[in-house]
Design a protein around this motif. Sequence first.
Motif, PDB file in Angstrom:
ATOM      1  N   HIS A   1       0.855  -1.209   0.000  1.00 21.54           N
ATOM      2  CA  HIS A   1       0.000   0.000   0.000  1.00 21.54           C
ATOM      3  C   HIS A   1       0.888   1.256   0.000  1.00 21.54           C
ATOM      4  O   HIS A   1       0.639   2.209  -0.724  1.00 21.54           O
TER       5      HIS A   1
ATOM      6  N   HIS B   1      -3.327   1.070  -4.487  1.00 18.65           N
ATOM      7  CA  HIS B   1      -3.130   1.712  -3.182  1.00 18.65           C
ATOM      8  C   HIS B   1      -4.415   1.565  -2.348  1.00 18.65           C
ATOM      9  O   HIS B   1      -4.368   1.212  -1.170  1.00 18.65           O
TER      10      HIS B   1
ATOM     11  N   ASP C   1      -5.272  -1.001   0.869  1.00 24.34           N
ATOM     12  CA  ASP C   1      -5.768  -0.349   2.091  1.00 24.34           C
ATOM     13  C   ASP C   1      -6.926  -1.157   2.697  1.00 24.34           C
ATOM     14  O   ASP C   1      -6.912  -1.504   3.884  1.00 24.34           O
TER      15      ASP C   1
ATOM     16  N   TYR D   1      -5.552  -4.629   3.988  1.00 23.97           N
ATOM     17  CA  TYR D   1      -4.774  -4.715   5.237  1.00 23.97           C
ATOM     18  C   TYR D   1      -5.660  -4.409   6.442  1.00 23.97           C
ATOM     19  O   TYR D   1      -5.433  -4.951   7.532  1.00 23.97           O
TER      20      TYR D   1
HETATM   21 FE   FE2 Z   1      -2.685   4.729   3.966  1.00 27.60          FE
END
Ligand code: FE2
Length: 146
Positions: free
Chosen positions: A29, A41, A45, A48
Amino acid sequence: MAQVKKTPALLSALLADTYALYLKTQNYHWNVTGPNFFSLHNLFDGQYNELAEAVDEIAERIRALGELAPGSFKDFSRLMSVSEAKTKTNALGMVNDLIKTHEAICKSISQIIEQTRKENDEGTQDLLINRLAAHEKMAWMLRSHL
Ligand SMILES: [Fe+2]
């Protein structure tokens, strides 16, 4: 004499692997580049964050089974079997690495489910079946970026 249950130890290894994948996904990320930067990205996000919650659930299940949950980098590096984030890789390499890691964790989860069947541990089975579906979904979303 009561049989020693193997599930808590297997869950500790799963906790370490899940934490390793959480950190790897967060690393990617931060470090992803290229024309798909924004979508990857953001995808990383969401993933995770899901993994962070999973780490907590797995650790608390270990506690519910009466064992201590490992929670240090030292413990995790001893227990984990998935690889850490690659330091020099492009976006495609990151996506492929994450897919491979999700697949490896799915395999481990299936083995732990087998063990919980032997131990009649339905509470853990339920958690693991949900984890399996979550990893399969994340792997599908990653595969869709190839
Ligand atoms: Fe972030």
